[in-house]
Write an enzyme that holds these catalytic residues in place. Structure first.
Site, PDB file in Angstrom:
ATOM      1  N   HIS A  74       0.826  -1.200   0.000  1.00 15.41           N
ATOM      2  CA  HIS A  74       0.000   0.000   0.000  1.00 15.41           C
ATOM      3  C   HIS A  74       0.868   1.261   0.000  1.00 15.41           C
ATOM      4  O   HIS A  74       2.081   1.199   0.233  1.00 15.41           O
ATOM      5  CB  HIS A  74      -0.943   0.012   1.211  1.00 15.41           C
TER       6      HIS A  74
HETATM    7  C1  T46 Z   1       2.614   0.565   6.990  1.00 15.38           C
HETATM    8  C2  T46 Z   1       3.467  -0.609   7.244  1.00 15.38           C
HETATM    9  C3  T46 Z   1       4.908  -0.267   7.374  1.00 15.38           C
HETATM   10  C4  T46 Z   1      -4.483  -0.802  13.480  1.00 15.38           C
HETATM   11  O1  T46 Z   1      -5.594  -1.045  13.964  1.00 15.38           O
HETATM   12  N1  T46 Z   1      -3.785   0.298  13.902  1.00 15.38           N
HETATM   13  C5  T46 Z   1      -2.567   0.618  13.422  1.00 15.38           C
HETATM   14  O2  T46 Z   1      -1.972   1.638  13.835  1.00 15.38           O
HETATM   15  C6  T46 Z   1      -1.973  -0.240  12.431  1.00 15.38           C
HETATM   16  C7  T46 Z   1      -0.596   0.084  11.857  1.00 15.38           C
HETATM   17  C8  T46 Z   1      -2.670  -1.340  12.026  1.00 15.38           C
HETATM   18  N2  T46 Z   1      -3.904  -1.616  12.543  1.00 15.38           N
HETATM   19  C9  T46 Z   1      -4.605  -2.831  12.107  1.00 15.38           C
HETATM   20  C10 T46 Z   1      -5.068  -2.814  10.660  1.00 15.38           C
HETATM   21  C11 T46 Z   1      -5.023  -4.262  10.268  1.00 15.38           C
HETATM   22  O3  T46 Z   1      -6.223  -4.892  10.641  1.00 15.38           O
HETATM   23  O4  T46 Z   1      -3.698  -3.917  12.199  1.00 15.38           O
HETATM   24  C12 T46 Z   1      -3.909  -4.836  11.145  1.00 15.38           C
HETATM   25  C13 T46 Z   1      -2.602  -5.054  10.368  1.00 15.38           C
HETATM   26  O5  T46 Z   1      -2.258  -3.864   9.648  1.00 15.38           O
HETATM   27  P1  T46 Z   1      -1.733  -3.894   8.136  1.00 15.38           P
HETATM   28  O6  T46 Z   1      -2.339  -5.037   7.425  1.00 15.38           O
HETATM   29  O7  T46 Z   1      -1.950  -2.538   7.552  1.00 15.38           O
HETATM   30  O8  T46 Z   1      -0.180  -4.173   8.369  1.00 15.38           O
HETATM   31  P2  T46 Z   1       1.002  -3.974   7.312  1.00 15.38           P
HETATM   32  O9  T46 Z   1       2.186  -4.634   7.888  1.00 15.38           O
HETATM   33  O10 T46 Z   1       0.600  -4.370   5.952  1.00 15.38           O
HETATM   34  O11 T46 Z   1       1.269  -2.386   7.278  1.00 15.38           O
HETATM   35  C14 T46 Z   1       1.675  -1.692   8.448  1.00 15.38           C
HETATM   36  C15 T46 Z   1       0.923  -0.367   8.579  1.00 15.38           C
HETATM   37  O12 T46 Z   1      -0.479  -0.615   8.623  1.00 15.38           O
HETATM   38  C16 T46 Z   1       1.199   0.552   7.437  1.00 15.38           C
HETATM   39  O13 T46 Z   1       0.761   1.875   7.714  1.00 15.38           O
HETATM   40  O14 T46 Z   1       2.991   1.468   6.275  1.00 15.38           O
HETATM   41  O15 T46 Z   1       3.070  -1.405   8.367  1.00 15.38           O
END
Ligand code: T46
Length: 137
Positions: free
Chosen positions: A54
């Protein structure tokens, strides 16, 4: 603090320490070019897992592997590159228009992320075609 290689956003911060061990400092404004509103860390990710996929509309982030290592694939529509985060003194600054994917996590990897905004699911661009539409020239 110095810039590393040709990747302008990969910074190396000063490592302090003495005979007791090492100490690394991160300061808002001095080290990180934005106000830090949120901190999270990614750990326990298996080596074969790729995550991220993303960009953002407004969130800026700083990524630091405080333990272990991982790689980050970056695409800002003009340039694609892979960055290795394998030291707690390396900081990768991600701009909102950096499509990013994290991969090759070592078993002990703890990826610390400092973010400029509170969590907002609406701030994510998870569709690559939408990303090109928003940020491509
Ligand atoms: C990014 C990379 C480096 C939350 O509820 N609060 C938060 O602050 C974050 C970061 C995530 N979440 C929830 C959203 C999803 O249900 O945690 C779950 C996993 O997040 P995500 O699938 O977005 O994780 P990554 O590793 O793909 O991305 C994360 C960050 O979301 C993103 O901003 O840039 O790490």
């Amino acid at each position: 603090m110095k810039k590393m290689t040709d990747i302008s956003k990969l910074l190396e911060i000063n490592q302090l320490g003495d005979e007791r061990g090492l100490l690394t400092v991160i300061e808002e404004k001095t080290t990180i070019p934005f106000e830090i509103k949120r901190i999270f860390y990614i750990h326990g990710t298996m080596p074969n897992v790729r995550r991220g996929f993303h960009a953002h509309y407004k969130t800026r982030q700083a990524l630091i592997c405080v333990s272990g290592s991982c790689k980050v694939y970056l695409d800002n529509t003009k340039r694609k590159t892979d960055v290795v985060l394998d030291s707690p003194i390396k900081i990768l600054i991600l701009e909102p228009n950096d499509w990013h994917e994290m991969y090759d996590f070592s078993p002990n990897c703890v990826l610390l992320v400092l973010a400029s905004h509170l969590y907002d699911a609406e701030d994510y661009i998870r569709d690559y075609e939408k990303f090109i539409e928003v940020y491509g020239s």
